[in-house]
Design a protein around this motif. Structure first.
Motif, PDB file in Angstrom:
ATOM      1  N   TRP A  90       0.924  -1.159  -0.093  1.00 27.02           N
ATOM      2  CA  TRP A  90      -0.031   0.085  -0.124  1.00 27.02           C
ATOM      3  C   TRP A  90       0.787   1.069  -0.220  1.00 27.02           C
ATOM      4  O   TRP A  90       1.564   1.498   0.863  1.00 27.02           O
ATOM      5  CB  TRP A  90      -0.798  -0.193   1.174  1.00 27.02           C
ATOM      6  CG  TRP A  90      -2.231   0.632   1.070  1.00 27.02           C
ATOM      7  CD1 TRP A  90      -2.487   2.097   1.479  1.00 27.02           C
ATOM      8  CD2 TRP A  90      -3.198   0.205   0.447  1.00 27.02           C
ATOM      9  NE1 TRP A  90      -3.823   2.363   0.852  1.00 27.02           N
ATOM     10  CE2 TRP A  90      -4.345   1.213   0.392  1.00 27.02           C
ATOM     11  CE3 TRP A  90      -3.900  -1.157  -0.107  1.00 27.02           C
ATOM     12  CZ2 TRP A  90      -5.629   0.950  -0.102  1.00 27.02           C
ATOM     13  CZ3 TRP A  90      -4.837  -1.311  -0.663  1.00 27.02           C
ATOM     14  CH2 TRP A  90      -5.770  -0.340  -0.662  1.00 27.02           C
ATOM     15  N   SER A  91       0.946   1.985  -1.017  1.00 25.34           N
ATOM     16  CA  SER A  91       1.718   3.246  -1.184  1.00 25.34           C
ATOM     17  C   SER A  91       1.695   4.090  -0.036  1.00 25.34           C
ATOM     18  O   SER A  91       0.446   4.379   0.502  1.00 25.34           O
ATOM     19  CB  SER A  91       1.486   3.891  -2.560  1.00 25.34           C
ATOM     20  OG  SER A  91       2.206   5.035  -2.622  1.00 25.34           O
ATOM     21  N   GLY A  92       2.780   4.602   0.468  1.00 25.85           N
ATOM     22  CA  GLY A  92       2.909   5.188   1.655  1.00 25.85           C
ATOM     23  C   GLY A  92       2.822   4.481   3.033  1.00 25.85           C
ATOM     24  O   GLY A  92       3.074   5.203   4.101  1.00 25.85           O
ATOM     25  N   GLU A  93       2.618   3.126   2.896  1.00 21.51           N
ATOM     26  CA  GLU A  93       2.586   2.524   4.227  1.00 21.51           C
ATOM     27  C   GLU A  93       3.780   1.397   4.100  1.00 21.51           C
ATOM     28  O   GLU A  93       3.926   0.986   3.089  1.00 21.51           O
ATOM     29  CB  GLU A  93       1.162   1.842   4.556  1.00 21.51           C
ATOM     30  CG  GLU A  93       0.059   2.969   4.682  1.00 21.51           C
ATOM     31  CD  GLU A  93      -1.191   2.420   4.789  1.00 21.51           C
ATOM     32  OE1 GLU A  93      -1.368   1.042   5.164  1.00 21.51           O
ATOM     33  OE2 GLU A  93      -2.066   3.094   4.603  1.00 21.51           O
ATOM     34  N   PRO A  94       4.143   0.776   5.188  1.00 24.45           N
ATOM     35  CA  PRO A  94       5.166  -0.347   5.142  1.00 24.45           C
ATOM     36  C   PRO A  94       4.189  -1.708   4.866  1.00 24.45           C
ATOM     37  O   PRO A  94       3.211  -1.798   5.067  1.00 24.45           O
ATOM     38  CB  PRO A  94       5.534  -0.704   6.793  1.00 24.45           C
ATOM     39  CG  PRO A  94       5.122   0.475   7.641  1.00 24.45           C
ATOM     40  CD  PRO A  94       4.042   1.231   6.590  1.00 24.45           C
ATOM     41  N   PRO A  95       5.057  -2.308   4.094  1.00 20.49           N
ATOM     42  CA  PRO A  95       4.232  -3.642   3.598  1.00 20.49           C
ATOM     43  C   PRO A  95       3.828  -4.622   4.546  1.00 20.49           C
ATOM     44  O   PRO A  95       4.441  -4.376   5.866  1.00 20.49           O
ATOM     45  CB  PRO A  95       5.323  -4.190   2.684  1.00 20.49           C
ATOM     46  CG  PRO A  95       6.439  -3.965   2.970  1.00 20.49           C
ATOM     47  CD  PRO A  95       6.325  -2.446   3.450  1.00 20.49           C
ATOM     48  N   GLU A  96       2.964  -5.383   4.702  1.00 18.78           N
ATOM     49  CA  GLU A  96       2.612  -6.432   5.499  1.00 18.78           C
ATOM     50  C   GLU A  96       2.337  -7.718   5.091  1.00 18.78           C
ATOM     51  O   GLU A  96       1.991  -8.020   3.809  1.00 18.78           O
ATOM     52  CB  GLU A  96       1.348  -6.199   6.282  1.00 18.78           C
ATOM     53  CG  GLU A  96       1.195  -4.687   7.090  1.00 18.78           C
ATOM     54  CD  GLU A  96      -0.183  -4.714   7.641  1.00 18.78           C
ATOM     55  OE1 GLU A  96      -0.441  -5.157   8.560  1.00 18.78           O
ATOM     56  OE2 GLU A  96      -1.002  -3.705   7.179  1.00 18.78           O
ATOM     57  N   ASP A  97       2.933  -8.816   5.745  1.00 17.75           N
ATOM     58  CA  ASP A  97       2.684 -10.087   5.505  1.00 17.75           C
ATOM     59  C   ASP A  97       2.030 -10.879   6.348  1.00 17.75           C
ATOM     60  O   ASP A  97       1.828 -10.630   7.790  1.00 17.75           O
ATOM     61  CB  ASP A  97       4.194 -10.809   5.523  1.00 17.75           C
ATOM     62  CG  ASP A  97       4.939 -10.238   4.454  1.00 17.75           C
ATOM     63  OD1 ASP A  97       4.555 -10.283   3.087  1.00 17.75           O
ATOM     64  OD2 ASP A  97       6.085  -9.469   4.657  1.00 17.75           O
ATOM     65  N   GLY A  98       1.031 -11.817   5.846  1.00 13.41           N
ATOM     66  CA  GLY A  98       0.253 -12.585   6.815  1.00 13.41           C
ATOM     67  C   GLY A  98      -0.235 -14.017   6.194  1.00 13.41           C
ATOM     68  O   GLY A  98       0.397 -14.300   5.280  1.00 13.41           O
TER      69      GLY A  98
END
Length: 135
Positions: free
Chosen positions: A64-72
């Protein structure tokens, strides 16, 4: 990548979703989306029985542009339409970060199709399936 359990082999697909057109993004956005791994049946629907055999391999990556990536993980939970809901779970110990797929069990995942997700803030977003490939 495949996971084996007894005589059964599960074929996993990597599905990429990009944000579809919206007021904020009239042309959609390739900088906002998800890439997740799931077993699909011959019609492109998530295969629950196969998921149960390979659930530890069914991951999600949120960008998500402007946010850190998330993994789940892709998780099947009780409740919701037809008695169950597919969710992207980023923290096993907390439910408030889950992002629920809207009727994911009813949708075929094929390039050009549209699906919706409710984010952790309760907002619904529509995404376009841009690719489905062997994992």
């Amino acid at each position: 990548m495949t996971a084996s359990s007894s005589a059964e082999t599960v074929v996993l697909k990597r599905i990429r979703l990009h944000l579809a057109r919206s007021k904020q993004f009239p042309d959609g956005s390739a900088r906002h989306g998800y890439e997740f791994v799931a077993p699909l049946d011959a019609t492109g629907h998530i295969d629950l029985a196969a998921w149960r055999l390979a659930r530890e391999l069914c991951t999600v990556h949120r960008f998500w542009s402007g946010e850190p990536p998330e993994d789940g993980m892709l998780v099947h939970r009780a409740g919701g339409t037809n008695g169950a809901t597919w969710v992207f779970d980023y923290d096993r110990g907390a439910a408030e970060d889950d992002e629920a797929g809207y009727r994911f069990g009813d949708h075929a995942f094929a390039p050009g199709e549209y699906v919706s997700l409710r984010d952790e803030d309760g907002e619904m977003h529509t995404f376009r399936v841009v690719s489905v490939e062997l994992n």
